[in-house]
Design an enzyme around this catalytic site. Structure first.
Site, mmCIF file in Angstrom:
data_model
loop_
_atom_site.group_PDB
_atom_site.id
_atom_site.type_symbol
_atom_site.label_atom_id
_atom_site.label_comp_id
_atom_site.label_asym_id
_atom_site.label_seq_id
_atom_site.Cartn_x
_atom_site.Cartn_y
_atom_site.Cartn_z
ATOM 1 N N ASP A 92 0.701 -1.318 0.087
ATOM 2 C CA ASP A 92 -0.017 0.203 0.094
ATOM 3 C C ASP A 92 1.007 1.318 -0.057
ATOM 4 O OD1 ASP A 92 -2.726 -1.160 -0.012
ATOM 5 O OD2 ASP A 92 -2.915 -0.678 1.847
ATOM 6 N N TYR A 122 6.710 -9.955 6.923
ATOM 7 C CA TYR A 122 6.494 -8.591 7.287
ATOM 8 C C TYR A 122 7.166 -8.055 8.499
ATOM 9 C CZ TYR A 122 3.485 -7.672 3.108
ATOM 10 O OH TYR A 122 2.776 -7.695 1.611
#
Lengths: 281, 281
Positions: free
Chosen positions: A52, A110
């Protein structure tokens, strides 16, 4: 045609995410433009997944097919010279024709960074969510253990998720705390909290919703075992808010480069085949 | 009048240095404006020394006298709310009337960071000099040992130095190497090299000229023992170039807050009394 696979590191602060968009200014746009400048070819690269706006990558992976005969060892330097300073290619390798950055990915990790000191770190302010309030870090450490396994993660997915199936496997999730920047004698400096989470795929906003929920656990608004109840609910409204994008970094994507072709896809990867991207964090 | 002493951290990337200048946009300008907004007082703060444009500070120290009755524990938060995001006050304390950030300083430490990996670190690019060429780090480690002691550092001072006397004492100088970001199997990734140097005062550009000279040692253009010859020359042209400001960070300033008043000044500090600032790195 050669199939080239590259690892790229980028500071996402000034970009609208990894994947090309009508508004432009994405990482993919800049990578494709640098390749065009170098080879003259108009190529579409394949990323291991989306990220994003404002989200960073320490090691994002992409591949593309090229007619160029440029020797492998010259690609990184040549492309880095044509890229903005906040995008750097770290590695290039030649892979089998069937290699696909998204379909061939085995595991993704992540990292999410929460600065829990009283005042923010001016040097890393673009990479850290600053949370000055006192957190129960042990409760957060317990909470993440309930995320490990194979579950339907609907509660931790954006309502805008386009995926049919929200079952994923989280192989590992743990919290590390770095207290090296804590001021002596200041109990409100709790250190820098890093969540590392590894899975076979992540749903849109999944890590950020997990972090928003973990912060509620840290603040005493939820109990660690509530994570189980939230998973069972399969309802986005059962979980906490979506944490800011700037604390999130795609840490690593793992492949087995020795294989001739991708293994039979697992459930999560199977679904990916139908959809544009696995990860839209 | 209260005498308040504060520790401030700043990312110097977007500023013309610490000390006020006719062109504005300095750290001092922003600190004084935040104090004015908070207390209504137009105050001149006293920094422990100057820092040049683009140079950072992990812990710079300044003090000022105020009529304000605001409780000590509320100053940091109140000022941080009125400062840009790249300037953060970390600590505030009330000190004796005679305390002076510059005159009372005992030792200062600077850090200089050289990224000696093949490609730059996108996340820390504003804090590191990138040097992709191979360096003989052991030779650099040996070279810094010749800097320790009490010497005339004219060879390592800007020709524009306004100081009468260039004798300073370097208490410690050492190099640390962080290899955590090195890529596996890439011998050209040598890690991130940090020089820490502690002294009773630093001349204009002193650390940056030392680093420019150390890089020549690392590149094999000079021998480590050449540092002795350079010191003896007392001539700026005997040393190497001035390294970029962005790799430099004022790391720490040490005081003895328990003392009633400053100790009789040492030679270097004595000279400082006559001059505007000790350090103009």
């Amino acid at each position: 045609m050669r199939n080239l696979c590259m690892t790229v590191s980028f500071d996402g602060t000034n970009y609208y995410g990894f994947q090309s968009q009508p508004d432009g200014n994405t990482i993919q746009d800049h990578l494709e433009e640098a390749i065009r400048q170098l080879t003259g070819e108009k190529i579409k690269i394949i990323g291991s997944g989306r990220t994003d706006a404002g989200v960073h990558a320490y090691r994002q992976v992409f591949n593309f097919h090229t007619q160029s005969a440029i020797p492998l060892e010259r690609w990184c330097l040549a492309l880095n010279g044509r890229l903005p300073k906040d995008i750097v290619i770290l590695e290039a390798r030649e892979v089998k024709p069937g290699f696909h950055s998204r379909h061939s990915a085995k595991r993704k990790t992540y990292r999410y960074t929460i600065n829990a000191n009283q005042y923010p770190d001016v040097f890393l302010r673009h990479l850290q969510l600053h949370h000055p309030g006192i957190l129960d870090i042990d409760a957060m450490k317990e909470a993440v253990t309930y995320l490990i396994g194979t579950f339907d993660y609907t509660s931790f997915a954006s309502r805008h998720s386009t995926k049919q199936n929200h079952v994923r496997t989280i192989y590992d999730a743990h919290i590390e705390v770095d207290r090296s920047k804590c001021r002596e004698g200041h109990p409100r400096d709790q250190g820098v909290i890093e969540l590392f989470i590894t899975g076979n795929g992540f749903l849109q906003h999944m890590v950020r919703i997990i972090v928003g929920t973990l912060l509620q656990v840290g603040e005493g608004k939820r109990n660690p075992v509530d994570i189980q109840r939230i998973l069972e609910a399969k309802d986005r409204s059962a979980a906490g808010p979506t944490a800011e994008g700037k604390g999130l970094m795609l840490w690593n994507v793992e492949y087995n480069f020795m294989e001739d072709k991708p293994e039979p896809p697992s459930f999560a990867l199977d679904e990916v085949e139908e959809d544009e991207a696995d990860s839209t964090e």
